[in-house]
Design a protein around this motif. Sequence first.
Motif, PDB file in Angstrom:
ATOM      1  N   LYS A   1      41.656  32.155 106.848  1.00 10.76           N
ATOM      2  CA  LYS A   1      42.189  30.762 107.065  1.00 10.76           C
ATOM      3  C   LYS A   1      40.956  29.845 107.612  1.00 10.76           C
ATOM      4  CE  LYS A   1      43.500  31.630 111.894  1.00 10.76           C
ATOM      5  NZ  LYS A   1      42.920  32.804 111.979  1.00 10.76           N
ATOM      6  N   LYS A   2      41.039  28.519 107.288  1.00  8.59           N
ATOM      7  CA  LYS A   2      40.394  27.426 107.662  1.00  8.59           C
ATOM      8  C   LYS A   2      41.207  26.518 108.315  1.00  8.59           C
ATOM      9  CE  LYS A   2      36.404  27.685 104.530  1.00  8.59           C
ATOM     10  NZ  LYS A   2      35.553  27.056 103.583  1.00  8.59           N
ATOM     11  N   LYS A   3      40.988  25.788 109.463  1.00  6.05           N
ATOM     12  CA  LYS A   3      41.740  24.744 109.973  1.00  6.05           C
ATOM     13  C   LYS A   3      41.152  23.427 109.902  1.00  6.05           C
ATOM     14  CE  LYS A   3      41.410  28.011 113.223  1.00  6.05           C
ATOM     15  NZ  LYS A   3      41.456  28.871 114.175  1.00  6.05           N
ATOM     16  N   LYS A   4      41.933  22.341 109.785  1.00  7.84           N
ATOM     17  CA  LYS A   4      41.369  21.032 109.710  1.00  7.84           C
ATOM     18  C   LYS A   4      42.340  20.345 110.572  1.00  7.84           C
ATOM     19  CE  LYS A   4      39.502  20.848 104.952  1.00  7.84           C
ATOM     20  NZ  LYS A   4      39.423  20.242 103.429  1.00  7.84           N
TER      21      LYS A   4
ATOM     22  N   THR B   1      46.203  21.404 109.439  1.00  7.10           N
ATOM     23  CA  THR B   1      46.306  21.774 108.203  1.00  7.10           C
ATOM     24  C   THR B   1      45.633  23.329 108.114  1.00  7.10           C
ATOM     25  OG1 THR B   1      46.394  19.789 106.993  1.00  7.10           O
ATOM     26  CG2 THR B   1      46.209  21.697 105.545  1.00  7.10           C
ATOM     27  N   TYR B   2      46.368  24.504 107.716  1.00 13.10           N
ATOM     28  CA  TYR B   2      45.765  25.396 107.479  1.00 13.10           C
ATOM     29  C   TYR B   2      45.619  25.839 105.860  1.00 13.10           C
ATOM     30  CZ  TYR B   2      46.965  27.191 112.224  1.00 13.10           C
ATOM     31  OH  TYR B   2      46.874  27.366 113.506  1.00 13.10           O
ATOM     32  N   GLU B   3      44.370  26.066 105.514  1.00 10.34           N
ATOM     33  CA  GLU B   3      44.033  26.309 104.438  1.00 10.34           C
ATOM     34  C   GLU B   3      43.570  27.836 104.428  1.00 10.34           C
ATOM     35  OE1 GLU B   3      40.634  23.993 103.032  1.00 10.34           O
ATOM     36  OE2 GLU B   3      41.983  22.150 102.949  1.00 10.34           O
TER      37      GLU B   3
ATOM     38  N   LYS C   1      43.355  31.587 102.084  1.00  7.76           N
ATOM     39  CA  LYS C   1      43.284  32.387 101.032  1.00  7.76           C
ATOM     40  C   LYS C   1      43.652  33.678 101.154  1.00  7.76           C
ATOM     41  CE  LYS C   1      39.222  29.701  99.113  1.00  7.76           C
ATOM     42  NZ  LYS C   1      37.784  29.931  98.551  1.00  7.76           N
TER      43      LYS C   1
ATOM     44  N   GLU D   1      54.370  29.130 101.895  1.00  2.00           N
ATOM     45  CA  GLU D   1      54.261  27.840 102.720  1.00  2.00           C
ATOM     46  C   GLU D   1      55.610  27.275 103.252  1.00  2.00           C
ATOM     47  OE1 GLU D   1      50.886  26.266  99.703  1.00  2.00           O
ATOM     48  OE2 GLU D   1      52.793  25.338  99.520  1.00  2.00           O
TER      49      GLU D   1
ATOM     50  N   ALA E   1      50.586  24.309 106.093  1.00  2.00           N
ATOM     51  CA  ALA E   1      49.810  25.266 105.423  1.00  2.00           C
ATOM     52  C   ALA E   1      49.723  25.308 104.133  1.00  2.00           C
ATOM     53  CB  ALA E   1      50.554  26.789 105.602  1.00  2.00           C
ATOM     54  N   LYS E   2      48.593  25.428 103.424  1.00  2.00           N
ATOM     55  CA  LYS E   2      48.418  25.553 102.126  1.00  2.00           C
ATOM     56  C   LYS E   2      47.852  26.689 101.416  1.00  2.00           C
ATOM     57  CE  LYS E   2      47.155  20.581 101.463  1.00  2.00           C
ATOM     58  NZ  LYS E   2      46.187  19.536 101.166  1.00  2.00           N
TER      59      LYS E   2
ATOM     60  N   ASN F   1      46.717  30.000  98.979  1.00  2.00           N
ATOM     61  CA  ASN F   1      46.186  30.363  97.692  1.00  2.00           C
ATOM     62  C   ASN F   1      46.288  31.769  97.717  1.00  2.00           C
ATOM     63  OD1 ASN F   1      44.696  30.378  95.370  1.00  2.00           O
ATOM     64  ND2 ASN F   1      42.613  29.978  96.308  1.00  2.00           N
TER      65      ASN F   1
END
Length: 362
Positions: A252-255, A266-268, A270, A301, A349-350, A352
């Motif tokens: 996860k990446k957090k913005k 926003t959580y991106e 994978k 999501e 959350a996005k 992939n």
Amino acid sequence: MRRALMFFVIGSLFLSGCWDQRLYKDLAIISVIGVDGYIGDIKAYYAYPSSSDDPTQYIVLDGKGKTAREVRMDANNKSEQAIDIAELTTILFNEDTAKKNLYKMLDVYYRSAQSPMTAKIAITDGSVKRYLNLKETIPKEIGEYYLDFIKSFEDYSIYPKTNLEIAANLMFSEGVDLGLPYIKTSGKGLPQAKGLALFNGQKYTGVHLTQRESQFVTLLGHGKANFAELSYLWDKDGEQIPVSFSVIRFKKKKKVAQVGSKIKMTYEIKMPVVMTEYPPDHLNKKKKRDPIEKFIAKRIEKDMAKMFKKCQDAESDVIGIGEEIRAYHPNLWKEGKWKELYKDMEIKAKVNVQIERSGSTR
């Protein structure tokens, strides 16, 4: 030789024995404690083995009192042996007890050098008494049963790893809240894991997540443990298709951004997976995998959005978003007012999803 002998004889007189020695034969080794009520009117139950040959046989002592220590003293008066909690595995608290202030009820354990800080804590639906009435249903010692029960859900990333020591730290943290196993049972049935009990500070909010929502909290806030499995039904062309998979990795990446007076996070994510159930097969073909990956991503999501809202409505930051804000965005952090910002912030959350393996069949 005589001088040496005399020295040892005289010296032995000054050697102290094991003044604090406690023999097992003199002790009731408590493995599980259940607590109902609150300070001023507490009732607790202490379970310990009654047979060295059959671990499923155990005795439950009850104690009453105004304080947690008085309750233990009362239970101790009803036993032919002294109560010892050095091998305590689990403490069960009635949800009504936890709603008032859990730390005050745990203080007696933190002040005792005997208390094992690795002991698990769980919140029960209703009185704890029936959770200790399992003699005819469990195949092992009750303390071992509850410890293995909770650990199994930790291994599957449904419960975050929590014990007495971790719980104390979280109850005093401003940037992350405590989440404890919430269990339910009916009559003499075995306990069932119903999700994560959400705390705001030292008090249970009265809200618990579902198992699936709890799993997303654990994955986002603590990371994947040994396993993580999910299963959905895909309504495609009028047919319901089982879609089950195991998570291989969870990255996860957090913005974080400020939009006016509100914070947006926003959580991106994978998430490569291995399929464990999909009857239509042909997952070796990309055109077959793509729709499934999109379906899984959208469902996750949607479920995460429900989980975020439930946590925000309960003002329980069990994921630890506040820790992220305080550490990396100090301009957005407001000491003592974080919960006001948290409950109104936008969290998305996005996801992939990549099907990396299709199991033994294509």
